[in-house]
Design an enzyme around this catalytic site. Sequence first.
Site, PDB file in Angstrom:
ATOM      1  N   LYS A  87      54.561  66.454 -33.147  1.00 45.67           N
ATOM      2  CA  LYS A  87      53.977  65.479 -32.220  1.00 45.67           C
ATOM      3  C   LYS A  87      53.891  64.117 -32.917  1.00 45.67           C
ATOM      4  CE  LYS A  87      50.213  65.685 -28.862  1.00 45.67           C
ATOM      5  NZ  LYS A  87      48.861  66.222 -28.657  1.00 45.67           N
TER       6      LYS A  87
HETATM    7  C1  E4P Z   1      47.393  66.440 -25.717  1.00 49.76           C
HETATM    8  O1  E4P Z   1      48.483  66.516 -26.122  1.00 49.76           O
HETATM    9  C2  E4P Z   1      46.540  65.237 -25.826  1.00 49.76           C
HETATM   10  O2  E4P Z   1      46.318  64.945 -27.165  1.00 49.76           O
HETATM   11  C3  E4P Z   1      45.271  65.523 -25.107  1.00 49.76           C
HETATM   12  O3  E4P Z   1      45.600  66.087 -23.851  1.00 49.76           O
HETATM   13  C4  E4P Z   1      44.349  64.343 -24.960  1.00 49.76           C
HETATM   14  O4  E4P Z   1      43.299  64.747 -24.135  1.00 49.76           O
HETATM   15  P1  E4P Z   1      41.927  63.940 -24.016  1.00 49.76           P
HETATM   16  O5  E4P Z   1      42.189  62.650 -23.323  1.00 49.76           O
HETATM   17  O6  E4P Z   1      41.054  64.860 -23.215  1.00 49.76           O
HETATM   18  O7  E4P Z   1      41.414  63.739 -25.418  1.00 49.76           O
END
Ligand code: E4P
Length: 218
Positions: A87
């Site tokens: 990622k």
């Molecule tokens: C996933 O890949 C993201 O990092 C995550 O969904 C972010 O979510 P949040 O806005 O609830 O922190």
Amino acid sequence: MKFFIDTANLDQIKEAQALGVLDGVTTNPSLMAKEGITGKANILKHYEAICDCVDGDVSAEVISTNFDGMIKEGEELAALNPQIVVKLPMIADGVKACKYFSDKGIRTNVTLVFSAGQALLAAKAGATYVSPFLGRLDDISTDGLNLIAEIRQIYDNYDFDTQILAASIRHTMHVINCAKIGSDVMTGPLSSIEGLLKHPLTDSGLAKFLEDAKSFDL
Ligand code: E4P
């Protein structure tokens, strides 16, 4: 539509996996920190433990913000398990790293995407997944679903292979609306998956069926 769970909590991952509908896991540094894991060795071990709990893809995020650092970290993460997807943040070096990994056949998830232009760049760089943050846009009174729809249209126009991974999902309606738009994947908390189960007519209907079945005298 693939269902990913957005957590680094092993119990929640196991619960979602047991439901039989889980396709993968997404994590981020905040979610890892929430589990109280410290030290590089423990963090890598935790990613391996997550891979053991689920059959599908596991997104593991780099914390470097420069190209060389991202490559070093990403290669280390990818070597842990073939399920790992590296990622990368949507910054210039993240796009360069995405292209590098995609050329090497290492799968990527470009994260922190808040505009159609960013999603277009991620696809051009060969990202496996692009993560538009639906909930965080909604949080600032901007239509997150509209972004998913824009990206869908752009990717369809050019047959990009990059999969839209609707992230920052907060509730079941986000999941349903993303499914209507044609998001390839959604990642959300366990509640956003389990919430799809619930309907009061199902509960009252089942109660009546079970009541009536008492006459079967089995
Ligand atoms: C996933 O890949 C993201 O990092 C995550 O969904 C972010 O979510 P949040 O806005 O609830 O922190």
